[in-house]
Design an enzyme around this catalytic site. Structure first.
Site, PDB file in Angstrom:
ATOM      1  N   CYS A   1      84.443 -86.015  13.441  1.00 35.61           N
ATOM      2  CA  CYS A   1      85.182 -85.342  12.129  1.00 35.61           C
ATOM      3  C   CYS A   1      85.477 -83.841  12.393  1.00 35.61           C
ATOM      4  O   CYS A   1      86.061 -83.234  11.575  1.00 35.61           O
ATOM      5  CB  CYS A   1      84.495 -85.709  10.836  1.00 35.61           C
ATOM      6  SG  CYS A   1      82.841 -85.114  11.147  1.00 35.61           S
TER       7      CYS A   1
ATOM      8  N   CYS B   1      77.293 -89.864  10.414  1.00 36.18           N
ATOM      9  CA  CYS B   1      77.243 -88.159   9.955  1.00 36.18           C
ATOM     10  C   CYS B   1      75.671 -87.735   9.883  1.00 36.18           C
ATOM     11  O   CYS B   1      75.274 -86.872  10.290  1.00 36.18           O
ATOM     12  CB  CYS B   1      77.580 -88.025   8.260  1.00 36.18           C
ATOM     13  SG  CYS B   1      79.216 -88.499   7.867  1.00 36.18           S
TER      14      CYS B   1
HETATM   15 FE1  FES Z   1      81.741 -85.114   9.505  1.00 35.64          FE
HETATM   16 FE2  FES Z   1      80.127 -86.519   7.794  1.00 35.64          FE
HETATM   17  S1  FES Z   1      82.291 -86.366   7.673  1.00 35.64           S
HETATM   18  S2  FES Z   1      79.565 -85.231   9.382  1.00 35.64           S
END
Ligand code: FES
Length: 125
Positions: A33, A103
């Protein structure tokens, strides 16, 4: 979708910031992400984590897991702290939704990197 503990650590993060003159620094990015986290540690003469703080530019789950990992690591020896897994962090928060499990990598990996950094600075010990 999130447990009370996750919401609590997200809304009132513990140990946010940076320790002064850190003995170890860990920086990690989440390739899935693009979120990033920086963790700084202060280590005492018995190789215990005396203080630990984090800065996370990321989602709520990343902030909550970062906050939780600092609470879990404080007062532990480096070896004990290294054994904190992302699963243990997620469990301490009462669980994370499956799509947010990645995450929790940031928190445990960041801590491990900070410990590695400390060790590389103290190779002579
Ligand atoms: Fe990036 Fe949670 S969406 S660490």
């Amino acid at each position: 979708m999130y447990t009370e503990q996750v919401m609590d650590h997200f809304q009132n993060p513990r140990n946010m910031g940076e320790v002064e003159k850190p003995d170890g620094v860990g920086e990690v990015g989440n390739p899935q992400c693009g979120d990033v986290m920086r963790i700084t540690i202060k280590v005492d003469d018995d190789e215990r984590i005396e203080d630990v703080k984090f800065k996370t530019l990321g989602c709520g789950a990343a902030i909550a897991t970062s906050s939780m990992v600092t609470e879990m690591a404080k007062g532990k020896t480096l070896q004990e702290a290294e054994e904190i897994t992302k699963k243990a962090v997620a469990e301490a928060l009462g669980g994370l939704p499956p799509q947010k499990m990645h995450c929790s990598n940031l928190a445990s990996d960041g801590l491990k990197k900070a410990i590695e950094d400390y060790r590389s600075r103290h190779k002579d010990k």
